[in-house]
Scaffold this active site. Structure first.
Site, short mmCIF file in Angstrom:
data_model
loop_
_atom_site.label_atom_id
_atom_site.label_comp_id
_atom_site.label_asym_id
_atom_site.label_seq_id
_atom_site.Cartn_x
_atom_site.Cartn_y
_atom_site.Cartn_z
N HIS A 323 0.83 -1.22 0.00
CA HIS A 323 0.00 0.00 0.00
C HIS A 323 0.86 1.27 0.00
O HIS A 323 2.09 1.22 0.18
CB HIS A 323 -0.93 0.01 1.22
CG HIS A 323 -0.23 0.02 2.54
ND1 HIS A 323 0.38 1.14 3.07
CD2 HIS A 323 -0.05 -0.97 3.47
CE1 HIS A 323 0.88 0.86 4.25
NE2 HIS A 323 0.65 -0.43 4.51
N CYS A 341 3.50 -4.75 6.57
CA CYS A 341 3.08 -4.49 5.20
C CYS A 341 4.27 -4.02 4.36
O CYS A 341 5.32 -3.69 4.88
CB CYS A 341 2.00 -3.40 5.19
SG CYS A 341 0.42 -3.93 5.89
#
Length: 415
Positions: A323, A341
């Site tokens: 992301h 992440c």
């Protein structure tokens, strides 16, 4: 003049016709060949242990057809249900008895055609139709994912409504789940647990192909208490071969399409204590905006976060994404500072989001984190080697690759 054999044959036939008169047939007997006659009704010649009528019959009771005494013999039996599935059976050497050798399906209609011949060899035929009683225990199957376009790493899934534990019953289920793939693609089902199966090929799906799966289990007896139900078939369109590799030690992501590198992106991955999982993951979905909070994944205290996140591509159910992370741009390409992440700039994340598809491959290497789970946290199916994957099949377990009937059928060249 020398005559050809063919001409002499014609002349001989003509002479024969002239000598026999108008009542004779050329080059033949006046008696009609019994084999050329239309089949007569053999209703008085054979007997069924199942009868046509308004009441369905028990599918677990074998179908038996016998030739009545002095009525000739049975030459063939064709029993087919409403789905075109043929009931296997065995005819005695004398032609006096035929019986089914596999159970009939439940809740379907059978049409049975019996061919006979009398003592002169004349053909007869008898057709009977009957329904079988539906099963009280029904096994429903739901295929996944949803119909659409996916990447080359997308496994097929089959979720059962009831647990199936017995090996023989599992084999029946596998035989009834038919996967249609491009020619030459080798694949297998793997039992994740008693109610879930995954299907994947040995290698990734061929790019820009089609894959479909359907069930032939409707009415089929799986156990004494369980019969198969109708299932909705599924067709997937496979897109380009997209493979993403994130190197957690070099802090760069490489994006390949059909074998060609089309982008390299500086990233940051999980810091110590929150290291990103190593291994192959399959894209589960995309969300333009996600509000990410630490407490949803058990992170609190000084590590707690509550951030608006854009261009989020999900790769695990536990919350691992690729992301946009504008707050860590200074670390991207240099160090790992995330909570697991893979973060990148907003511009790079927007490009990634637009070019990635559900089912594409995202692989992480050189992380100090744990390995990706094979099942339970997304699709980690590709982290299991092919030999072990085959052992999860009720049909292939304990067989050598290329030696089982299933493999031999799969590897047989197509004309």
């Amino acid at each position: 003049m020398k005559h050809s054999p063919r001409l002499w044959t014609v002349l001989s036939c003509s002479l024969l016709v002239a000598s026999l008169g108008a009542g004779a047939t050329a080059c033949g007997s006046g008696d009609k060949n019994p084999l050329s006659a239309r089949p007569y009704d053999a209703g008085d010649q054979v007997a069924f242990n199942q009868s046509a009528g308004s009441r369905p019959v028990d599918p677990d009771r074998p179908l038996e057809i016998t030739a009545k005494s002095g009525g000739g013999r049975i030459t063939d039996v064709l029993a087919v249900d409403t789905h075109g599935r043929r009931l296997a059976g065995e005819l005695s050497a004398k032609g006096d008895r035929w019986h089914s050798t596999t159970p009939m399906a439940s809740g379907v209609r059978y049409t049975v055609t019996v061919s006979t011949e009398d003592e002169r060899g004349a053909p007869g035929q008898r057709t009977l139709a009957f329904d079988t009683t539906p099963s009280k225990g029904i096994l429903k199957i739901e295929f996944g994912p949803d119909e659409g376009k996916y990447g080359v790493g997308q496994p097929l899934t089959a979720e059962l409504s009831e647990p199936v534990k017995d090996k023989a019953a599992r084999a029946i289920v596998e035989r009834g789940l038919v996967v249609d793939t491009p020619p030459g693609v080798e694949g297998a089902w793997h039992w994740v647990d008693d109610k879930n199966l995954h299907y994947r090929p040995k290698e990734y799906w061929p790019a820009n192909s089609e894959v479909s799966v359907r069930s032939n289990l409707e009415g089929v007896r799986i156990t004494d208490e369980l019969h198969g139900a109708v299932a909705k078939p599924l067709k997937l369109e496979i897109g380009d071969r997209v493979e993403v590799t994130t190197d957690a030690s070099s802090h760069y992501l490489t994006f390949k399409r059909n074998g060609e590198v089309i982008n390299t992106i500086p990233v940051t991955t999980g810091k110590p204590g929150f290291s990103t999982r190593n291994g192959i993951k399959v894209v589960l979905g995309k969300q333009y905006f996600v509000q990410m909070r630490g407490d949803t994944v058990g992170i609190g205290g000084s590590e707690y976060y509550n951030l608006p996140v854009y261009y989020a591509t999900r790769v695990t159910w536990s919350g691992e994404y690729v992301h946009a992370a504008p707050w860590s741009v200074g670390s991207q390409g240099y160090e790992n500072v995330s909570h697991g992440c893979t973060g990148m700039s907003t511009g790079n994340a927007a490009w990634f989001y637009e070019n990635i598809t559900e089912g594409d491959i995202v692989k992480v290497i050189n992380s100090i984190g744990d390995d990706m789970d094979t099942f339970g946290n997304g699709f980690g199916d590709w982290n299991m080697d092919w030999k072990d994957w085959r052992q999860g099949s009720a049909l292939l377990k304990g067989t050598q690759e290329g030696r089982s009937p299933v493999d031999q059928a799969r590897l047989r060249p197509t004309v």
